[in-house]
Design a protein around this motif. Structure first.
Motif, short mmCIF file in Angstrom:
data_model
loop_
_atom_site.label_atom_id
_atom_site.label_comp_id
_atom_site.label_asym_id
_atom_site.label_seq_id
_atom_site.Cartn_x
_atom_site.Cartn_y
_atom_site.Cartn_z
N LEU A 65 0.82 -1.38 -0.01
CA LEU A 65 0.15 -0.16 0.02
C LEU A 65 0.84 1.21 -0.04
O LEU A 65 2.03 1.26 0.41
N ILE A 66 0.21 2.41 -0.38
CA ILE A 66 0.83 3.76 -0.21
C ILE A 66 -0.29 4.66 0.18
O ILE A 66 -1.17 4.39 -0.13
N GLY A 67 0.17 5.76 0.67
CA GLY A 67 -0.61 6.73 1.21
C GLY A 67 -0.91 7.80 -0.04
O GLY A 67 -0.05 7.88 -1.00
N SER A 68 -2.23 8.39 0.25
CA SER A 68 -2.52 9.35 -0.88
C SER A 68 -2.97 10.52 0.04
O SER A 68 -2.96 10.52 1.08
N GLU A 69 -3.38 11.79 -0.70
CA GLU A 69 -4.04 12.93 0.13
C GLU A 69 -5.23 12.45 1.01
O GLU A 69 -5.21 12.95 2.07
N ASP A 70 -6.07 11.64 0.73
CA ASP A 70 -7.18 11.47 1.31
C ASP A 70 -7.27 10.03 2.11
O ASP A 70 -8.34 9.66 2.40
N GLY A 71 -6.28 9.32 1.64
CA GLY A 71 -6.24 7.70 2.13
C GLY A 71 -5.09 7.09 1.71
O GLY A 71 -4.06 7.32 1.89
N MET A 72 -5.48 5.82 1.10
CA MET A 72 -4.36 5.25 0.38
C MET A 72 -4.68 4.44 -0.98
O MET A 72 -5.85 3.87 -0.74
N TYR A 73 -3.68 3.66 -1.62
CA TYR A 73 -4.20 2.99 -2.44
C TYR A 73 -3.35 1.53 -2.13
O TYR A 73 -2.48 1.56 -1.54
N VAL A 74 -4.12 0.56 -2.31
CA VAL A 74 -3.76 -0.95 -1.76
C VAL A 74 -3.80 -1.92 -2.86
O VAL A 74 -4.50 -2.00 -3.95
N ALA A 75 -2.44 -2.54 -2.92
CA ALA A 75 -2.26 -3.58 -4.08
C ALA A 75 -2.79 -4.76 -3.70
O ALA A 75 -2.42 -5.28 -2.60
N THR A 76 -3.33 -5.63 -4.51
CA THR A 76 -3.88 -7.11 -4.06
C THR A 76 -3.37 -7.94 -5.24
O THR A 76 -3.12 -7.74 -6.43
N LEU A 77 -3.63 -9.09 -4.81
CA LEU A 77 -3.85 -10.28 -5.74
C LEU A 77 -4.99 -10.59 -6.28
O LEU A 77 -5.88 -10.73 -5.16
N PHE A 78 -5.29 -10.79 -7.37
CA PHE A 78 -6.62 -11.29 -7.94
C PHE A 78 -7.88 -9.79 -8.09
O PHE A 78 -8.54 -9.91 -8.73
N GLY A 79 -7.31 -8.90 -7.19
CA GLY A 79 -8.37 -7.85 -7.36
C GLY A 79 -7.94 -6.37 -7.79
O GLY A 79 -8.53 -5.44 -7.80
N GLY A 80 -6.46 -6.43 -8.46
CA GLY A 80 -6.08 -5.19 -8.74
C GLY A 80 -5.79 -4.04 -7.78
O GLY A 80 -5.35 -4.53 -6.64
N LEU A 81 -5.89 -3.21 -8.01
CA LEU A 81 -5.73 -1.92 -7.18
C LEU A 81 -7.00 -1.32 -6.66
O LEU A 81 -7.99 -1.08 -7.25
N LYS A 82 -6.81 -1.14 -5.38
CA LYS A 82 -8.09 -0.60 -4.45
C LYS A 82 -7.71 0.74 -3.92
O LYS A 82 -6.65 0.95 -3.58
#
Length: 270
Positions: free
Chosen positions: A248-265
């Motif tokens: 995962l990485i932080g963003s201005e309002d939250g974060m982006y999460v890397a997954t297996l099978f589910g892409g980017l959340k």
């Protein structure tokens, strides 16, 4: 008190469902899939493949952004991105992590800890020991190795080892306690007295520990959890479940999460 978290959306244009790492710098977000596939998400939301300079057989272990540059830790060495391509460094063997503290760059590799001095990389400790992660302090390096947890004193060039009968592949600090993730999926926690304990959580296989400015998150085979404490007892609070989470990485309002099978959340703070 940590702010609540709410899952918001998928990135429907993510070019692959299987992500092993994610990072970001000034020119966008980078995501690594299995093999040498690295993609960039531009500010306008479009994706492009960005693996120029990564040869055949390269597997990306981790992407890391430092001072506006993106690094790729791979099974064939450490690469950095410049002028729209990847360039190799002197580290030409498996690399697992890169960190910066002050003006010092340090890498965790199959052959110990390497630091960048001037423009060159060189080994500084544990030349014959695989190091999978490291945390940097002005005097000390805290290492996750194939033997457990180790401490390297930069000023005296001395080491101390804390074997736990399992490799430690990821590290973080939570409320003054040194933590790790073991290769068996357990949480490794320091007791502040020089010892470590191993704890499992109801069949949750921990992949890695990821720190933000306010929290430590647990990436696992069942999803993403926030680490919490009740007294001296460490617990997990569910954030996203239903698919393995790798990074995962932080963003201005939250974060982006890397997954297996589910892409980017995308997750935002409420």
């Amino acid at each position: 008190m940590a702010v609540p978290i709410q899952y918001i959306s998928d990135d429907g244009d993510c070019p692959t469902p299987d992500l092993v790492s994610v990072s970001a710098c000034d020119d966008g977000m980078y995501a690594a899939s299995f093999g040498n596939r690295v993609f960039r998400r531009r500010r306008d939301g479009t994706w492009s493949k960005e693996d120029r300079g990564l040869g055949d057989g390269i597997v990306v272990n981790r992407l890391q952004s430092i001072d506006g540059s993106v690094y790729a830790c791979t099974n064939q060495g450490l690469y950095y991105r410049h002028a729209d391509r990847w360039h190799p460094t002197e580290i030409a063997f498996p690399c697992y992590q890169i960190r910066k503290q002050g003006g010092l760059l340090a890498a965790a590799t199959e052959y110990g800890v390497w630091c960048k001095v001037g423009t060159q990389w060189g080994n500084v400790a544990y030349a014959n020991v695989p190091v999978y992660d490291l945390l940097l302090a002005p005097q000390f390096f805290f290492l996750g190795t194939n033997q457990g947890v180790s401490l390297y004193d930069r000023y005296t060039d001395s080491t101390a080892d804390f074997p736990i009968a399992s490799p430690v592949t990821s590290m973080a600090v939570f409320q003054g306690r040194l933590l790790g993730a073991s290769s068996e999926g357990e949480l490794v926690a320091g007791d502040r007295r020089g010892g470590f304990s191993r704890t499992g959580f109801d069949g949750i296989q921990i992949f890695s520990l990821q720190s933000t400015e306010t929290d430590v998150f647990v990436c696992s085979g069942k999803g993403l959890y926030r680490l919490c404490a009740i007294g001296d007892r460490l617990t997990l609070r569910s954030v996203l479940v239903g698919f393995p989470v790798t990074d995962l990485i932080g963003s201005e309002d939250g974060m982006y999460v890397a997954t297996l099978f589910g892409g980017l959340k995308k997750v935002i703070f409420r």
